[in-house]
Design an enzyme around this catalytic site. Structure first.
Site, PDB file in Angstrom:
ATOM      1  N   VAL A 136      43.720   0.921  45.642  1.00  0.00           N
ATOM      2  CA  VAL A 136      43.509   0.341  46.974  1.00  0.00           C
ATOM      3  C   VAL A 136      43.948   1.335  48.046  1.00  0.00           C
ATOM      4  O   VAL A 136      43.293   1.472  49.083  1.00  0.00           O
ATOM      5  CB  VAL A 136      44.246  -1.008  47.097  1.00  0.00           C
ATOM      6  CG1 VAL A 136      44.102  -1.584  48.497  1.00  0.00           C
ATOM      7  CG2 VAL A 136      43.727  -1.989  46.054  1.00  0.00           C
ATOM      8  N   PHE A 139      41.152   3.685  48.687  1.00  0.00           N
ATOM      9  CA  PHE A 139      40.103   3.057  49.496  1.00  0.00           C
ATOM     10  C   PHE A 139      40.450   3.183  50.980  1.00  0.00           C
ATOM     11  O   PHE A 139      39.632   3.637  51.788  1.00  0.00           O
ATOM     12  CB  PHE A 139      39.950   1.584  49.093  1.00  0.00           C
ATOM     13  CG  PHE A 139      39.069   0.774  50.002  1.00  0.00           C
ATOM     14  CD1 PHE A 139      37.693   0.910  49.947  1.00  0.00           C
ATOM     15  CD2 PHE A 139      39.620  -0.122  50.912  1.00  0.00           C
ATOM     16  CE1 PHE A 139      36.871   0.162  50.792  1.00  0.00           C
ATOM     17  CE2 PHE A 139      38.813  -0.877  51.742  1.00  0.00           C
ATOM     18  CZ  PHE A 139      37.431  -0.732  51.687  1.00  0.00           C
ATOM     19  N   TYR A 140      41.673   2.806  51.353  1.00  0.00           N
ATOM     20  CA  TYR A 140      42.068   2.868  52.758  1.00  0.00           C
ATOM     21  C   TYR A 140      42.153   4.311  53.258  1.00  0.00           C
ATOM     22  O   TYR A 140      41.809   4.599  54.409  1.00  0.00           O
ATOM     23  CB  TYR A 140      43.394   2.139  52.985  1.00  0.00           C
ATOM     24  CG  TYR A 140      43.241   0.640  52.955  1.00  0.00           C
ATOM     25  CD1 TYR A 140      42.499  -0.023  53.922  1.00  0.00           C
ATOM     26  CD2 TYR A 140      43.831  -0.124  51.945  1.00  0.00           C
ATOM     27  CE1 TYR A 140      42.353  -1.404  53.903  1.00  0.00           C
ATOM     28  CE2 TYR A 140      43.687  -1.499  51.913  1.00  0.00           C
ATOM     29  CZ  TYR A 140      42.946  -2.134  52.891  1.00  0.00           C
ATOM     30  OH  TYR A 140      42.793  -3.486  52.861  1.00  0.00           O
ATOM     31  N   ARG A 141      42.581   5.218  52.408  1.00  0.00           N
ATOM     32  CA  ARG A 141      42.679   6.631  52.796  1.00  0.00           C
ATOM     33  C   ARG A 141      41.311   7.164  53.237  1.00  0.00           C
ATOM     34  O   ARG A 141      41.217   7.954  54.175  1.00  0.00           O
ATOM     35  CB  ARG A 141      43.212   7.452  51.618  1.00  0.00           C
ATOM     36  CG  ARG A 141      44.304   8.407  52.002  1.00  0.00           C
ATOM     37  CD  ARG A 141      44.867   9.175  50.818  1.00  0.00           C
ATOM     38  NE  ARG A 141      46.174   8.609  50.480  1.00  0.00           N
ATOM     39  CZ  ARG A 141      46.453   7.944  49.358  1.00  0.00           C
ATOM     40  NH1 ARG A 141      45.556   7.779  48.424  1.00  0.00           N
ATOM     41  NH2 ARG A 141      47.653   7.468  49.156  1.00  0.00           N
ATOM     42  N   PHE A 143      39.180   5.805  54.885  1.00  0.00           N
ATOM     43  CA  PHE A 143      38.855   5.333  56.226  1.00  0.00           C
ATOM     44  C   PHE A 143      39.901   5.755  57.255  1.00  0.00           C
ATOM     45  O   PHE A 143      39.984   5.162  58.330  1.00  0.00           O
ATOM     46  CB  PHE A 143      38.662   3.810  56.210  1.00  0.00           C
ATOM     47  CG  PHE A 143      37.470   3.414  55.389  1.00  0.00           C
ATOM     48  CD1 PHE A 143      36.194   3.465  55.931  1.00  0.00           C
ATOM     49  CD2 PHE A 143      37.622   3.037  54.064  1.00  0.00           C
ATOM     50  CE1 PHE A 143      35.093   3.132  55.167  1.00  0.00           C
ATOM     51  CE2 PHE A 143      36.525   2.701  53.294  1.00  0.00           C
ATOM     52  CZ  PHE A 143      35.251   2.751  53.849  1.00  0.00           C
TER      53      PHE A 143
END
Length: 171
Positions: A136, A139-141, A143
């Site tokens: 997860v 995933f955030y990285r 963006f």
């Protein structure tokens, strides 16, 4: 391929019981707390719904919050209030039936765009989240989220000004 309706607020009549993202803690939060938190005004849950079946494909929650200035990198601490206002992206989950179809990305774009637009009215330094695991976090990285070096909970944040620079909330 699922055809999704536009993002909309969670409704009391939504079938939360059949939602299954593969993480029981996220399923239980959605079933037990999402509607109640919305009623209390402590967070807002937005859903994406499949236009054919009416199933909830995914959800994201937003609320306001604050972080201690000391959790930011030294360069970002200068001339900031303490604590610093932020938006909290508390939950983001996609039902197993809709995983791999870009639903998480769509929900995240909705949350980030909403945060930028609201920040023009009330002000906020960034959007903070607490990823559950390394997958997860990755995933955030992708963006633009970065780890808060001083936070023992390993939160990640993306600054509003960086989101604006990347076109969120434009036009």
């Amino acid at each position: 391929m699922a055809r999704l309706k536009p993002p909309r607020p969670l409704d009391e009549s939504d079938d939360r019981e059949s939602f299954d993202c593969g993480r029981e803690s996220m399923n239980q939060w959605f079933r037990r707390h999402a509607w109640r938190n919305q009623q209390l005004g402590v967070s807002r849950t937005t859903v994406l719904e499949d236009s054919e079946s009416g199933a909830i494909a995914g959800y994201v929650t937003l609320s306001t919050g604050q972080i201690e200035r000391e959790f930011l990198p030294k360069a970002s601490q200068r001339n900031k209030p303490d604590p610093i206002p932020i938006f909290l992206l508390g939950q983001l989950a996609v039902d197993r039936r809709f995983q791999g179809m870009g639903v998480a990305r769509s929900l995240l774009f909705y949350a980030l765009t909403t945060s930028v637009l609201v920040s023009r009215q009330i002000g906020s330094f960034g959007v903070l989240t607490h990823p559950l695991d390394e997958e997860v976090r990755g995933f955030y990285r992708r963006f633009g989220f970065e780890e808060l070096p001083g936070d023992p909970r390993r939160a990640m944040i993306v600054r509003i000004k960086d989101l604006e620079r990347n076109g969120f909330g434009a036009g």
